[in-house]
Write a protein that holds these residues in place. Structure first.
Motif, PDB file in Angstrom:
ATOM      1  N   THR A 172     -13.614   9.842  12.432  1.00  0.00           N
ATOM      2  CA  THR A 172     -13.540   8.387  12.257  1.00  0.00           C
ATOM      3  C   THR A 172     -12.996   8.017  10.876  1.00  0.00           C
ATOM      4  N   PRO A 173     -13.475   8.629   9.793  1.00  0.00           N
ATOM      5  CA  PRO A 173     -12.864   8.338   8.488  1.00  0.00           C
ATOM      6  C   PRO A 173     -11.365   8.640   8.442  1.00  0.00           C
ATOM      7  N   VAL A 174     -10.958   9.755   9.048  1.00  0.00           N
ATOM      8  CA  VAL A 174      -9.534  10.098   9.057  1.00  0.00           C
ATOM      9  C   VAL A 174      -8.728   9.016   9.769  1.00  0.00           C
ATOM     10  N   LEU A 175      -9.156   8.642  10.971  1.00  0.00           N
ATOM     11  CA  LEU A 175      -8.399   7.657  11.748  1.00  0.00           C
ATOM     12  C   LEU A 175      -8.455   6.273  11.104  1.00  0.00           C
ATOM     13  N   THR A 176      -9.554   5.959  10.426  1.00  0.00           N
ATOM     14  CA  THR A 176      -9.639   4.675   9.723  1.00  0.00           C
ATOM     15  C   THR A 176      -8.584   4.602   8.626  1.00  0.00           C
ATOM     16  N   LEU A 177      -8.417   5.685   7.890  1.00  0.00           N
ATOM     17  CA  LEU A 177      -7.397   5.716   6.840  1.00  0.00           C
ATOM     18  C   LEU A 177      -5.990   5.689   7.426  1.00  0.00           C
ATOM     19  N   VAL A 178      -5.795   6.378   8.543  1.00  0.00           N
ATOM     20  CA  VAL A 178      -4.473   6.412   9.179  1.00  0.00           C
ATOM     21  C   VAL A 178      -4.020   5.006   9.565  1.00  0.00           C
TER      22      VAL A 178
ATOM     23  N   ASN B 187      -4.967   2.034   8.331  1.00  0.00           N
ATOM     24  CA  ASN B 187      -5.039   0.966   7.327  1.00  0.00           C
ATOM     25  C   ASN B 187      -4.388   1.418   6.027  1.00  0.00           C
ATOM     26  N   GLU B 188      -3.411   0.662   5.582  1.00  0.00           N
ATOM     27  CA  GLU B 188      -2.638   1.038   4.399  1.00  0.00           C
ATOM     28  C   GLU B 188      -3.237   0.423   3.135  1.00  0.00           C
TER      29      GLU B 188
ATOM     30  N   ASP C  25      -3.915   6.848   0.334  1.00  0.00           N
ATOM     31  CA  ASP C  25      -3.126   7.841  -0.394  1.00  0.00           C
ATOM     32  C   ASP C  25      -3.999   8.763  -1.239  1.00  0.00           C
ATOM     33  N   ARG C  26      -5.155   8.285  -1.678  1.00  0.00           N
ATOM     34  CA  ARG C  26      -6.026   9.120  -2.504  1.00  0.00           C
ATOM     35  C   ARG C  26      -6.848  10.106  -1.688  1.00  0.00           C
TER      36      ARG C  26
END
Length: 347
Positions: free
Chosen positions: A87-93, A95-96, A101-102
């Motif tokens: 879920t954290p991975v897909l949330t970052l994917v 939302n820009e 990037d960090r």
């Protein structure tokens, strides 16, 4: 003509056979060891759904589901700790924001393992965790009832609701710190090994740069609602492991496996449907059928094993308790009503 399995599926099978399954009964009693988490981090599996540009594999959902089946069938506790990461991975994917990037590269490559603390959002209009803007960031107040992987994951994605009925998802280190205190690990009938705690939040401050998602609650909820209605790959993984304990030449075993395969195909076809809000009743019906088959398979493994199956070092009893856990894992009110309705209709 046969198709070679995806390299990550091959890796998952190796990890399951060499690391997870051989020690699953001991892990069930003693807890998920750091060595298993390190093996998963190094395997590349944590980046299965992450973009190649960030060090992930960008694999299709079918690969991610097969990996989940394999890991859950080998050791459900270890699967449950690492599945929080996606879920954290897909949330970052999706939302820009600066956090992408960090952090996305570190999560995709397995340098960091993330946990999640957001299921309490589904209790809305109750607000167990409130997010308040403060000094270039956010302060979080309240209590997270369930947090899995404490002491094993490096960071967590924490969610709260603002006074304006918005959701804020932000990353912080998964450790005791000012404004964040964890309970003792919970003793549960199943998956105690996954190190689940509750988190007390007393003004935990997280900088704005760590925010991964900030959106109206209704927008987030609309996207979240279909997710729990789909059958979990872990259910099929546990069912398959239970069936493996039976006589493979017995007609009952063969019939059960055919039924599992049929429901899996139907459930995954709906999970891949381009309109996730459609066919909700059918999704829920297939989810409850998957539950029924898992329960039947694990019960059959117990019956076939006799009294020996009740020993704590026996695989059948572990799978039966893991199946019990999966019946309520990620449960929403909608899923609960559908499941209870199917149970009452059976009698």
């Amino acid at each position: 003509m046969t198709t070679s399995p995806h390299p990550l599926v091959v890796q998952a099978r190796r990890l399951a056979a060499e690391v997870l399954a051989p020690q699953a009964e001991r892990v069930d009693q003693e807890g998920v060891p750091a060595s298993s988490i390190e093996a998963i981090k190094k395997s590349g599996l944590l980046g299965v759904s992450a973009p190649v540009a960030y060090g992930g594999s960008g694999a299709p959902n079918s690969v991610a589901r097969e990996i989940a089946e394999i890991l859950a069938g080998a050791c459900c506790s270890t699967w449950f700790v690492q599945t929080q990461h996606y879920t954290p991975v897909l949330t970052l994917v999706k939302n820009e924001l600066p956090a992408r990037d960090r952090l996305l590269g570190k999560l995709a490559t397995g340098e960091l393992l993330s946990g999640v603390a957001y299921a309490h959002l589904r209790r809305y209009p109750q607000v167990p965790v409130r997010a308040v803007p403060k000094r270039g960031g956010w302060r979080f107040h309240g209590m997270v009832p369930w947090y899995t992987g404490w002491g094993l994951n490096d960071v967590m994605l924490l969610a709260g609701v603002t006074d304006a009925d918005e959701v804020v998802f932000a990353f912080t280190e998964a450790r005791q710190q000012s404004g964040l205190k964890a309970s003792a690990p919970m003793r549960l009938a199943a998956l105690t090994a996954a190190r689940t705690v509750s988190l007390q939040l007393d003004g935990l401050w997280i900088p704005e740069d760590n925010v991964a998602l900030h959106a109206p609650y209704e927008t987030w909820a609309a996207g979240d609602r279909p997710k729990p209605t789909n059958a979990s790959p872990a259910v099929f993984g546990v069912a398959e492991s239970a069936l493996a304990l039976l006589d493979q030449n017995d007609p009952t075993t063969k019939a059960l496996r055919l039924r599992v395969d049929k429901v899996r195909r139907q459930a995954y076809a709906l999970a891949d449907h381009p309109a996730p809000h459609e066919h909700m009743e059918e999704r829920l019906a297939l989810k409850t059928k998957a539950f029924d088959l898992m329960r039947t398979a694990t019960t059959a493994a117990l019956v076939a094993g006799g009294g020996r199956a009740l020993a704590l070092d026996n695989r059948a009893q572990r799978l039966a308790r893991e199946a019990m856990f999966l019946l309520v894992q990620g449960q929403t009110t909608e899923v609960r009503h559908a499941h209870l309705g199917s149970l009452s209709a059976a009698y």
